[in-house]
Each structure stands twice: as structure tokens, then as C-alpha cells.
Design an enzyme around this catalytic site. Structure first.
Site, PDB file in Angstrom:
ATOM      1  N   SER A 247      -9.048  35.191  35.452  1.00 16.10           N
ATOM      2  CA  SER A 247      -8.674  34.138  34.521  1.00 16.10           C
ATOM      3  C   SER A 247      -9.895  33.284  34.219  1.00 16.10           C
ATOM      4  CB  SER A 247      -7.607  33.248  35.143  1.00 16.10           C
ATOM      5  OG  SER A 247      -8.195  32.506  36.191  1.00 16.10           O
ATOM      6  N   LYS A 248      -9.816  32.622  33.094  1.00 14.34           N
ATOM      7  CA  LYS A 248     -10.949  31.795  32.684  1.00 14.34           C
ATOM      8  C   LYS A 248     -11.167  30.675  33.702  1.00 14.34           C
ATOM      9  CE  LYS A 248     -12.960  30.339  28.376  1.00 14.34           C
ATOM     10  NZ  LYS A 248     -12.755  30.340  26.941  1.00 14.34           N
ATOM     11  N   ARG A 249     -10.067  30.159  34.229  1.00 11.92           N
ATOM     12  CA  ARG A 249     -10.191  29.043  35.174  1.00 11.92           C
ATOM     13  C   ARG A 249     -10.994  29.443  36.401  1.00 11.92           C
ATOM     14  NH1 ARG A 249      -5.656  26.748  37.818  1.00 11.92           N
ATOM     15  NH2 ARG A 249      -4.377  27.288  36.030  1.00 11.92           N
ATOM     16  N   GLY A 252     -14.373  31.964  34.707  1.00 15.03           N
ATOM     17  CA  GLY A 252     -15.222  31.462  33.621  1.00 15.03           C
ATOM     18  C   GLY A 252     -15.217  32.374  32.404  1.00 15.03           C
TER      19      GLY A 252
END
Ligand code: GLU
Length: 495
Positions: A247-249, A252
Site C-alpha cells: 500500500s502507498k501508506r 510509498g
């Protein structure tokens, strides 16, 4: 077999994720393989979370990857009338019923079931058996209602054959009477998705495993709507090497397709990498042309276990999965140089390196230079950064070779201007690999220094880099005048 029709229906609530891109790619491959159609549908019914920016990003990302569509983009919100008509049809046929239970009532029942350790915590069917009079009474009293699907009360099972996961089945008793229309009259995603797939005559629904629980309910909706079932296929999720969902969280930018575009990836290299993330033809073939991949792809060879994306936090050498980087390097080195020339052009324009003559008179020189320097590069970005000295005079000299190859050898301050004069004495015809090498080596011998001192120093001054192609090949491309100028500027380094 009738025409295959597949779809990619992203919800535009964020960027195009590499997992989403992989789903799009697999659908695209199968559509191409079977001569079918691929449809892009933007599932924008969650109006609070959907954004135009996300729609643009998704479309641009797919375009960049070269995943093209035969139909669409369609927008789910344009088909609200279809969704409502289907809900009405289900109500009239008795497949769904109005449920007047309030949120609070449902929550209290759920808590009671949990407290009593009752495994059945789903909806208890209170409103399922209301008489027509009772329904009318509640409506007259203005009590809002949702529409719930009547899951059969019989013993049986709902099942389907998943293209990837095999036979999937669940007992009716495991599935609660699920909601398909909210109390505000808005049909839920579960229904909209089916209605759209029926209208778009989708034959294959291939999506992430996270949708599997929806699928059993959707199978019942197809049946209730009297529509033939498409083939379903659910792809395992993409996890990192610690088995966490990417995930982006937590990971990144590397999970966004945009990142690869910005970091100098060749679109096909990313497709090739994504294709092998959880799929293989059963051999160890790694590099596929578009045509080969279209031919080789099959759903039944998708791995049923999760795909692993190797993520190394804080390791700049591996700014993304090393496999993706090596895939990019492979294409960077082997693609027709004309194609690299096209791909690099955008960066050159952005970095003030582009000259129109590279598409005209000096095209041959431009491509030859790219071809010579690509050998050591990792991404398309390297051409404009590490390769800047070939195209402009404002390149930087890297610190390490500057110290080691120039500052440590003060003699170069005098030697290079002299070497420059010897090079200047050559006619343009004499400006050859052999001649320039011979002169440099003879001069080193005359001085009684190792040829490496002259050669490494020259490479550093002329290209700004510690390593690269053979120096005398480089000199030919940079050209006599520029080489002489650069050698004569040697004293600026000691200032
Ligand atoms: N809109 C859904 C998503 O983005 C797609 C579901 C489907 O493929 O049916 O996850």
C-alpha cells in the site's frame, strides 16, 4: 465460442496501483489472445471518494503502459437508471424484500448474537416474512427501508468455477440476506457492478481476490436477474516480502504506476515484470515480447498463492523490486535504439537537452550515442543525467573520479593542454579511434606515466563519470572540437 468481453472497472479513489495494473494487464492479455474486447468502466458511484484527478491518473497510467481499450471509458454513474430498474425488477419478482430494521436494532441484535456465541451474526430475517399489510403500514408510517436479497433458506449451496481458484462454494446458511439498495434509494456497488457487467455483456470477470466474498452474492444476483453467469477469476493479492499487503501508506510511491513512469521505466518492461508477478508459463522464460506474452498467457497458470513484491525499505540501490529494475535494464539494452530514442526524447526536452537536429541531420549521431552509453544504464533517466556530457557542456563531474583521477594528479594541468594541441593537429579524417589512442598512449610513455593516468583523467574530464564505454569510442562521439575544449579547461578543476 462467442466473442469474449472483459473489463477493467477501477474505482477512481486514488492512483493506479501496480496490483490494479496487473489486473488490467491480465484482462488485456486474454482479450487480445481471444480476439475479444476490453472495456474500461470507471466505477464512480462512491461520489464522495471519486475524483477527476484519479480518473485522469488511471487513464494516463493505462495509456502509458499501452493497455488499450476497445470500449469506454464508461462511467457507472451514467447508468443509475439501469441499476434502479434492476432493483425494481428484483422487488417485483420477489427476489428481494424491504427491510425496515434500523441501524440501532441491527447493532443490538448483532451484539446479542455475539454475546450468546451464536455463529450466525448476519441479518436474522426479521423483515423477510412481513405481510403485505405490515409493509404497507410501515411505509405509511414513513419508516425508511433498504432492499435485501432473499438468500434461499434451503440446505443447498451457491457455487461457481473460478478460472484461477477452482471450484468455489458456500452454503446458503453462511450468507446473510444482503442489502442491495440503501434506505436513500441508492443501489449498492454489489448490484451496480452486476447490472453493468450484464449490460456490457461481459463474459469474463477477472479481478482481485478481495472481491471473492462479493462474488457468491453476485452469482445469486445473476440468477435472480435471469442473466447467464460470466466466468469469474480471482487473482491472489500482491504482498511484500513480509507478507503485508502493499500500500502507498507503508510502501510509498513504488506502488503507483506513475512512479515507474517518472523513474524512467520502459512501459513494456513494467508489463513484463507485472505479468510474471504471480504468473508463469511453467518454464523459466523471463522476457516476453508483447506478441509472445499474448500467446503464452493463461488464467490457469496464475499462481493461487499471493504474488510477492520484493520491497527493501531505505535501500536506494533497490528503489523498487530488483526484478523490476533488472527487467528494465534488459529492455534498455536490447530494445531497438530508435525506440529508446523516442522514449528518451521527453526527458531530453525536459532537461533542455533536446535539439531538433536529433530528429533530422544528427539522428544517426544521436542514436549511436544512445546506443554506446546505454550499456551501463538502469533507467531512461540515466541518459539525461549520467549521459549529459554527451549532449551538453554543462555536465557535472562526479566527486569520486574528480578526486581520484584529477585532483590527485596535478601533472594533468600541464599535460592535457599539450595533449589537446596534439589532437588539434589531427585533420578530421585522422580523428579516429586508433589515432587518438595511439597519441594518448605515446604521450603517456613520453611522460613516463602509466597510460591509465591519462586515460582515466581524460574520461573524467570529458564525461564527468568514472566509468563508461571505451574512452576512444567516446571521443569519436563527443567530437574533436569539444574534446580539445574540455582538455584545455583542466586547470579550472584545481582552482
Ligand atoms: N471497482 C472495483 C475495484 O476497483 C472493481 C471490481 C470488479 O472488478 O468487479 O476494486
Amino acid at each position: 465460442m462467442s466473442e469474449t468481453r472483459l473489463r477493467f472497472p477501477p474505482s477512481p479513489t486514488g492512483y493506479l496501483h501496480i496490483g490494479g495494473a496487473r489486473t488490467a494487464l491480465y484482462n488485456w492479455l486474454y482479450a487480445k489472445q481471444t480476439g475479444g474486447k476490453l472495456i474500461l468502466r470507471i466505477e464512480d458511484t462512491d461520489t464522495e471518494r471519486s475524483t477527476d484527478e484519479s480518473i485522469r491518473g488511471i487513464i494516463e497510467g493505462l495509456e502509458w503502459l499501452g493497455i488499450d481499450f476497445d470500449e469506454g471509458p464508461y462511467f457507472q454513474t451514467d447508468f443509475e437508471a439501469d441499476h434502479c430498474a434492476a432493483a425494481q425488477k428484483l422487488l417485483e419478482s420477489g427476489a428481494v424484500y424491504k427491510c425496515f430494521c434500523t441501524k440501532e436494532e441491527l447493532e443490538a441484535k448483532r451484539e446479542a448474537a455475539i454475546a450468546a456465541k451464536n455463529p450466525n451474526i448476519g441479518y436474522d430475517g426479521t423483515c423477510r416474512h412481513l405481510t403485505a399489510e405490515q409493509v404497507a403500514e410501515k411505509e405509511a408510517a414513513g419508516i425508511p427501508s433498504v432492499l435485501r436479497f432473499k438468500v434461499p433458506e434451503s440446505e443447498g449451496q451457491v457455487s461457481y468455477d473460478d478460472l484461477i481458484m477452482g471450484r468455489i462454494a458456500a452454503s446458503y446458511s453462511e450468507i446473510e440476506d444482503f442489502v442491495i439498495v440503501r434506505s436513500n434509494g441508492k443501489p449498492l456497488y454489489l448490484l451496480c457492478n452486476v447490472v453493468d457487467d450484464i449490460r456490457d455483456r461481459i463474459t469474463h470477470v477477472v479481478r482481485g481476490q478481495d472481491h471473492m466474498t462479493n462474488t457468491l452474492k453476485q452469482v445469486m444476483l445473476y440468477e435472480a436477474l435471469g442473466a447467464p453467469l460470466p466466468r469469474f477469476g480471482h487473482m491472489p493479492l500482491t504482498l511484500d516480502n513480509k507478507k503485508a499487503k502493499i500500500s502507498k501508506r507503508s510502501h510509498g510511491e513504488i506502488v503507483a504506476v506513475q512512479f515507474y513512469k517518472e523513474h524512467g521505466f520502459i512501459p513494456w518492461a513494467l508489463n513484463n515484470f507485472l505479468a510474471l508477478l504471480g504468473w508463469s508459463a511453467g518454464d523459466d522464460k523471463e522476457y516476453y515480447s508483447k506478441e509472445d506474452l499474448i500467446k503464452a498467457f493463461s488464467f490457469d497458470r496464475i499462481n493461487r498463492s499471493s504474488a510477492v513484491f520484493n520491497f527493501r525499505k531505505n535501500d536506494p540501490r533497490f528503489f523498487t523490486d530488483p526484478k523490476a529494475i533488472s527487467m528494465n535494464e534488459h529492455y534498455l539494452r536490447t530494445m531497438p535504439i530508435e525506440e529508446i530514442g523516442e522514449l528518451v526524447r521527453r526527458d531530453f526536452e525536459a532537461e533542455n537537452l533536446w535539439k531538433e537536429e536529433y530528429a533530422g541531420d544528427r539522428k544517426e549521431w544521436y542514436l549511436k550515442t544512445l546506443d554506446l552509453i546505454r550499456e551501463r544504464f538502469h533507467t531512461l533517466k540515466d541518459f539525461a543525467s549520467l549521459g549529459r556530457a554527451y549532449f551538453a557542456d554543462d555536465y557535472t563531474v562526479e566527486e569520486k573520479p574528480l578526486k581520484k583521477n584529477i585532483l590527485k594528479n596535478e601533472g594533468l594541468k600541464e599535460w592535457f593542454p599539450q595533449l589537446a594541441s596534439r589532437y588539434e593537429a589531427l585533420s578530421p579524417e585522422e580523428w579516429t579511434i586508433e589515432k587518438t589512442e595511439e597519441i594518448a598512449k605515446a604521450y603517456a610513455e613520453e611522460l613516463g606515466v602509466k597510460p591509465g593516468i591519462i586515460i582515466n583523467g581524460m574520461r573524467t574530464v570529458v564525461t564527468g563519470q568514472a566509468a563508461g564505454p571505451s574512452l576512444f569510442d567516446i571521443l569519436m562521439l563527443i567530437g574533436q572540437q569539444k574534446v580539445i575544449q574540455r582538455l584545455r579547461k583542466i586547470d579550472s578543476f584545481y582552482a
